[in-house]
Every structure is written in structure tokens, then in C-alpha cells.
Design a protein around this motif. Structure first.
Motif, short mmCIF file in Angstrom:
data_model
loop_
_atom_site.label_atom_id
_atom_site.label_comp_id
_atom_site.label_asym_id
_atom_site.label_seq_id
_atom_site.Cartn_x
_atom_site.Cartn_y
_atom_site.Cartn_z
N GLY A 51 0.73 -1.33 0.15
CA GLY A 51 0.00 0.01 -0.06
C GLY A 51 0.86 1.04 0.10
N ASN A 52 2.21 1.05 0.16
CA ASN A 52 2.84 2.43 0.10
C ASN A 52 3.89 2.32 -1.07
OD1 ASN A 52 2.65 3.21 3.19
ND2 ASN A 52 3.04 1.20 3.32
N GLY A 53 3.49 1.61 -2.13
CA GLY A 53 4.07 1.61 -3.27
C GLY A 53 5.39 1.16 -3.33
N ALA A 54 5.79 0.11 -2.34
CA ALA A 54 7.14 -0.63 -2.46
C ALA A 54 6.85 -2.03 -2.85
CB ALA A 54 7.55 -0.55 -0.79
N MET A 55 7.77 -2.39 -3.72
CA MET A 55 7.82 -3.53 -4.37
C MET A 55 8.16 -4.60 -3.29
SD MET A 55 7.05 -5.65 -6.71
CE MET A 55 6.74 -4.61 -8.20
N ALA A 56 7.52 -5.57 -2.97
CA ALA A 56 8.11 -6.77 -2.12
C ALA A 56 8.76 -7.67 -3.11
CB ALA A 56 6.52 -7.59 -1.61
N PRO A 57 9.75 -8.28 -2.37
CA PRO A 57 10.59 -9.30 -2.96
C PRO A 57 9.65 -10.28 -3.36
CG PRO A 57 11.90 -8.31 -1.20
CD PRO A 57 10.38 -7.71 -1.18
N ALA A 58 9.97 -10.90 -4.64
CA ALA A 58 9.20 -12.18 -5.33
C ALA A 58 9.28 -13.04 -4.33
CB ALA A 58 9.54 -12.19 -6.66
N ALA A 59 8.57 -14.29 -4.23
CA ALA A 59 8.57 -15.21 -3.26
C ALA A 59 9.50 -16.51 -4.05
CB ALA A 59 7.33 -15.66 -2.77
N THR A 60 10.66 -16.20 -4.24
CA THR A 60 11.44 -17.11 -4.93
C THR A 60 12.69 -17.59 -4.09
OG1 THR A 60 12.56 -15.27 -6.09
CG2 THR A 60 10.79 -16.37 -7.19
N GLY A 61 13.38 -18.46 -4.60
CA GLY A 61 14.56 -18.95 -3.62
C GLY A 61 14.54 -19.79 -2.70
N ALA A 62 15.33 -20.56 -2.22
CA ALA A 62 15.40 -21.68 -1.30
C ALA A 62 14.76 -21.29 0.00
CB ALA A 62 16.87 -22.35 -1.22
N ASP A 63 14.98 -19.87 0.65
CA ASP A 63 14.39 -19.71 1.97
C ASP A 63 13.19 -19.24 1.85
OD1 ASP A 63 16.92 -19.82 2.96
OD2 ASP A 63 17.60 -17.64 2.95
N LEU A 64 12.69 -18.58 0.78
CA LEU A 64 11.03 -18.42 0.71
C LEU A 64 10.52 -19.60 0.34
CD1 LEU A 64 11.16 -14.96 -1.07
CD2 LEU A 64 11.43 -15.55 1.25
N LYS A 65 10.53 -20.59 -0.57
CA LYS A 65 10.28 -21.70 -0.72
C LYS A 65 10.01 -22.71 0.46
CE LYS A 65 11.44 -22.42 -5.52
NZ LYS A 65 12.11 -23.05 -6.52
N LEU A 66 11.10 -22.44 1.62
CA LEU A 66 11.15 -23.22 2.78
C LEU A 66 9.93 -22.48 3.63
CD1 LEU A 66 11.93 -25.09 5.06
CD2 LEU A 66 13.55 -23.38 5.46
N ALA A 67 9.85 -21.12 3.50
CA ALA A 67 8.75 -20.46 4.48
C ALA A 67 7.57 -20.79 4.14
CB ALA A 67 9.25 -18.99 4.46
N GLU A 68 7.10 -21.08 2.61
CA GLU A 68 5.94 -21.27 2.25
C GLU A 68 5.56 -22.80 2.53
OE1 GLU A 68 3.32 -21.95 -1.90
OE2 GLU A 68 5.16 -20.65 -1.98
N ALA A 69 6.63 -23.89 2.38
CA ALA A 69 6.57 -25.07 3.09
C ALA A 69 5.96 -25.12 4.40
CB ALA A 69 7.76 -25.94 2.50
N ALA A 70 6.69 -24.36 5.07
CA ALA A 70 6.48 -24.33 6.61
C ALA A 70 5.00 -24.07 6.82
CB ALA A 70 7.37 -23.46 7.46
N GLY A 71 4.40 -23.27 6.05
CA GLY A 71 2.98 -22.79 6.19
C GLY A 71 2.12 -23.84 5.69
N ARG A 72 2.53 -24.42 4.85
CA ARG A 72 1.75 -25.76 4.44
C ARG A 72 1.61 -26.96 5.46
NH1 ARG A 72 0.03 -25.81 -1.06
NH2 ARG A 72 0.97 -23.99 -2.49
N PHE A 73 2.92 -27.02 5.92
CA PHE A 73 2.81 -27.93 7.06
C PHE A 73 1.86 -27.51 8.32
CE2 PHE A 73 7.11 -29.92 5.96
CZ PHE A 73 7.11 -31.01 6.28
N LEU A 74 1.76 -26.25 8.39
CA LEU A 74 1.04 -26.02 9.52
C LEU A 74 -0.56 -25.88 9.19
CD1 LEU A 74 3.48 -23.24 10.73
CD2 LEU A 74 2.68 -25.01 12.27
N ALA A 75 -0.59 -25.74 7.81
CA ALA A 75 -2.12 -25.63 7.54
C ALA A 75 -2.59 -26.83 7.11
CB ALA A 75 -2.08 -24.87 6.04
N ASP A 76 -1.97 -27.93 7.25
CA ASP A 76 -2.56 -29.17 7.07
C ASP A 76 -3.37 -29.46 8.27
OD1 ASP A 76 -2.49 -32.40 7.22
OD2 ASP A 76 -2.14 -31.97 5.21
#
Length: 420
Positions: free
Chosen positions: A242-267
Motif C-alpha cells: 500500500g506504500n508503493g514498495a515492491m515486495a521481493p518476489a517469493a522465490t529462492g530456497a529460503d522463501l520456498k522453505l517458508a511457504e512449505a512451513a506454512g503448508r505443514f502448519l495448514a494441513d
């Protein structure tokens, strides 16, 4: 079972799981539906940089070269409440703040008052009132209070289980694995070796199940990178804040790990308590450039975690902590040295955010701790206690006796989470 043996079994199970299809998660029904994630920023985050108190007249006097431009200017900090702002790298989290799912706290510290990373992290994770040799962690003791019986209920997304999660209650860890070529029947062969030892057999099978489920999650995340579904409302992965700042794209091993962590918890039958670790926060030199990168990556990590959580976001609290803060004044190398008070961040759909919590001590020389550090006015244990009482529904007396022994003086903070 000692930690080394458990990790050996986990490694064997991770290797064997490469041949196990279809993957299944044989996790007992979780005793709670609420999720809690602890993120440890190892190295000591400079809280005055992450959340500048820009209304304090002494801020620029102490560290002019380290302070971003004022809100509204190019590359400027992001105003929160007229007193405090976010570092530009955290700009995507302003939308979370606006929606009430981000709650920053300032002038926070554990009971530790010296400046050793090792001792500071030890006390941060053990939850003891002082360095006394305690070798189990407050999050493991919390799992015991909850009644967790399956080791996969509590999980560390790390190579080794950190102290905060170690203890009498069995837990597990997981990281994405690399495919390994194994002889046919290898998993069954290893399992038979442990048939006569119930403890070893149970640990091995548990490792197989966790790793097999993780491989399913890993595949979903990798597929999603090429065929991404819409993120949860407010999760601006790869988009404009909302402030016009570009968030870094969710790519790379660390971000994939973070998304995977969320899926572990969401199950529905997945983990409920998790630990993640972020490194690199010991900014003695060239702090500005390093924090520009590190804080932007942290914001992207939170976004990826939220994407993975999906609808479970509404039942989640994420707490980000560090072992201590950094000096109020800049050093001669464009950085800061070990200090005391810092920040803590609460995020999640269950958080009662949209405000800054700070009993601000000020940055005048006579207000600094030992004449050099931001003075801590909020006990980190009070933050955790408040979350655990109202989010995990744990009894207040048990929090002072079991989770943080000898901490009666650190009363639980109130209204940190949304009312059910």
C-alpha cells in the motif's frame, strides 16, 4: 534418546523417504487448532533501525548515518503512528499493520543483560531467569502443557532442533531434501533393523512420515512457483504494498522453505508449533546495505509463510525475536555493536495489531542503559505469556511455573491476540 541419535535416525529416514510412495502423514489428531510460529533472528537485530523512533529528537544525533529519510521522502521510512516507523525494507508489512495483523513492540528484551551471542541466545531459548545450565527450551515445555503426543506436532524448519524446542516432549525437524538413489527395499531393510527396539523403530517411522509428507509439500511449493494461486487476502507476495514498495518476489530456497512451513502448519493433521531461524543480523560493519537486504528478505519470508498457511492464517500467531539489541550510537565502521533493548514483532490473523506497543524510555544519554543502549522496558517473557494465555489457552500460573520458571514478575501482556 539423545539428540545426536535422533538426528541420525532423521537423516536415515529422510534418505529412505525418497523411495516411499505414496507419501502419507500419519500424525495423531492435533490437540489444538491454533498455530504458533517462533522466528529467531540470530545475531542481534538493531531494533532502532528496524523500527526507527523518528519522533525522538536524539535519534539522528546518535546515528544520523544509519537513519533512513523521513516518511514521505524517496527511500524513506514508513510511518506507523507519528512516533515510530518501519524500515523501508519492511514497507510491505504496513498493509498488514493497517488490517490489524501486524503488531510491533519496541524496547523489548529477555532477562539477559550482557552482550554475548552464545549466552544471550541460550537464555532467550531456555526461558530460564538466569544462566543456570537449563538444557530444555520454553517451547518444548509448552508442548508438554498442551499435551502433544506426536513428535511432528512441534517442528523446527532447521538442520538441527534449536534449544528452544528441545526437551522431554518429542519433536522433529525438516528441511527440503535432495533426491538420493537407493537400492530397492532399503527403507524396509532399515525398519527391520529396528524392529526389536520400540523407541528406535518409532523414531525411524516418524522420520519417514515427516519426510514423506515434506516431499509432498516440497512438490506443491515447486509447482506453485510456476502456477501460483492467488495469495491470501493481504498477502502481497511479489506485489506492490500500500506504500508503493515492491515486495521481493517469493522465490529462492529460503522463501520456498517458508511457504512449505506454512503448508505443514495448514494441513488439518499437520504441525501446530514451529520454529524458524534467520541469520546475519550481527551488523558491526556496513549496516545500512546489509539491513536493506535482510529486512526486505524477512518481509518476503513472512509473506511466503502466509501464502503457505492459507486459511489457517486466521488461527496463527508468528512471533519474531532476537537475543538482544545493538548500541544506540553508530560505531566507526558504519555499523553498531552489541546492545540490549530491541524490537519484537507479532504477526498473523489471530493478532490484535494495527498499533505500536512501547513504553518508550527515550534516547537521551541519561535514559540509555549503561549510557549506550536502548533501555528495555518490556520483558519478552510477558509478550510470550500473553500470547500463550490468550491464543493457546494455557493457564497463567503454569506459564510462570513451567514455561518460564521463576518469572512471576513478568506479568502476561493483555490484548495481544484477537478475541475469539
Amino acid at each position: 534418546m539423545d539428540l545426536t541419535r535422533r538426528h541420525l535416525l532423521g537423516g536415515l529416514a529422510a534418505t529412505a523417504a525418497a523411495t516411499v510412495l505414496p507419501a502419507r502423514l500419519l500424525l495423531a489428531k492435533a490437540p489444538i487448532e491454533q498455530r504458533f510460529v517462533l522466528i529467531i533472528m540470530r545475531g542481534a537485530l538493531d531494533g532502532l533501525a528496524a523500527m526507527p523512533p523518528y519522533a525522538d529528537p536524539d535519534l539522528r544525533t546518535l546515528r544520523a548515518a544509519l537513519v533512513p529519510p523521513d516518511p514521505g521522502r524517496d527511500g524513506g521510512m514508513v510511518d506507523l503512528d507519528g512516533r515510530f516507523a518501519l524500515h523501508p525494507g519492511l514497507a510491505p508489512l504496513k498493509d498488514w499493520y493497517a488490517e490489524g495483523s501486524f503488531l510491533p513492540l519496541h524496547a523489548v528484551a529477555s532477562p539477559y543483560r550482557d552482550r554475548s551471542h552464545f549466552d544471550g541466545q541460550d537464555l532467550l531459548e531456555s526461558g530460564a531467569a538466569q544462566l543456570d545450565g537449563t538444557r530444555d527450551g520454553w517451547l518444548n515445555r509448552t508442548l508438554g502443557l498442551i499435551g502433544a503426543t506426536d513428535r511432528r506436532f512441534g517442528i523446527a524448519f532447521a538442520e538441527e532442533i534449536p534449544l528452544v524446542l528441545r526437551g522431554a516432549t518429542p519433536v522433529t525437524s525438516w528441511l527440503p531434501d535432495k533426491p538420493t538413489s537407493l537400492p530397492p527395499g532399503f527403507p524396509d531393510l532399515v525398519a527391520r533393523l529396528y524392529d526389536q527396539d520400540p523407541a528406535l523403530h518409532a523414531a525411524y517411522v516418524s522420520g519417514l512420515d515427516t519426510t514423506a509428507f515434506g516431499r509432498q509439500i516440497q512438490g506443491l511449493v515447486q509447482t506453485g512457483a510456476a502456477n501460483t494461486a492467488a495469495p491470501a487476502q493481504g498477502a502481497m507476495a511479489g506485489g506492490m504494498s500500500g506504500n508503493g514498495a515492491m515486495a521481493p518476489a517469493a522465490t529462492g530456497a529460503d522463501l520456498k522453505l517458508a511457504e512449505a512451513a506454512g503448508r505443514f502448519l495448514a494441513d488439518p493433521a499437520g504441525s501446530r508449533i514451529a520454529v524458524m531461524e534467520l541469520y546475519g543480523w550481527d551488523t558491526h560493519v556496513q549496516q545500512v546495505k546489509r539491513l536493506d537486504r535482510l529486512l526486505a528478505a524477512y518481509a518476503a519470508t513472512l509473506q511466503a509463510l502466509r501464502t503457505g498457511l492459507g486459511d489457517a492464517w486466521t488461527q496463527t500467531v508468528i512471533l519474531t525475536v532476537t537475543e538482544f539489541g545493538r548500541t544506540a550510537a553508530a560505531n566507526g565502521s558504519g555499523g553498531t555493536d552489541h546492545g540490549t533493548g530491541s524490537v519484537a514483532f507479532l504477526a498473523g490473523g489471530a493478532v490484535h495489531g494495527g498499533r505500536v506497543l512501547a513504553d518508550w524510555p527515550g534516547l537521551a544519554t541519561d535514559k540509555l542503559y549503561q549510557g549506550r543502549d536502548l533501555a528495555p522496558t518490556t520483558d519478552l517473557r510477558s509478550v510470550v505469556k500473553g500470547v500463550f494465555r490468550d491464543h493457546l489457552r494455557l493457564p497463567e500460573d503454569a506459564l510462570s511455573r513451567v514455561v518460564f520458571p521463576g518469572s512471576a514478575e513478568a506479568a502476561p501482556m493483555r490484548e495481544l491476540v484477537r478475541k475469539a
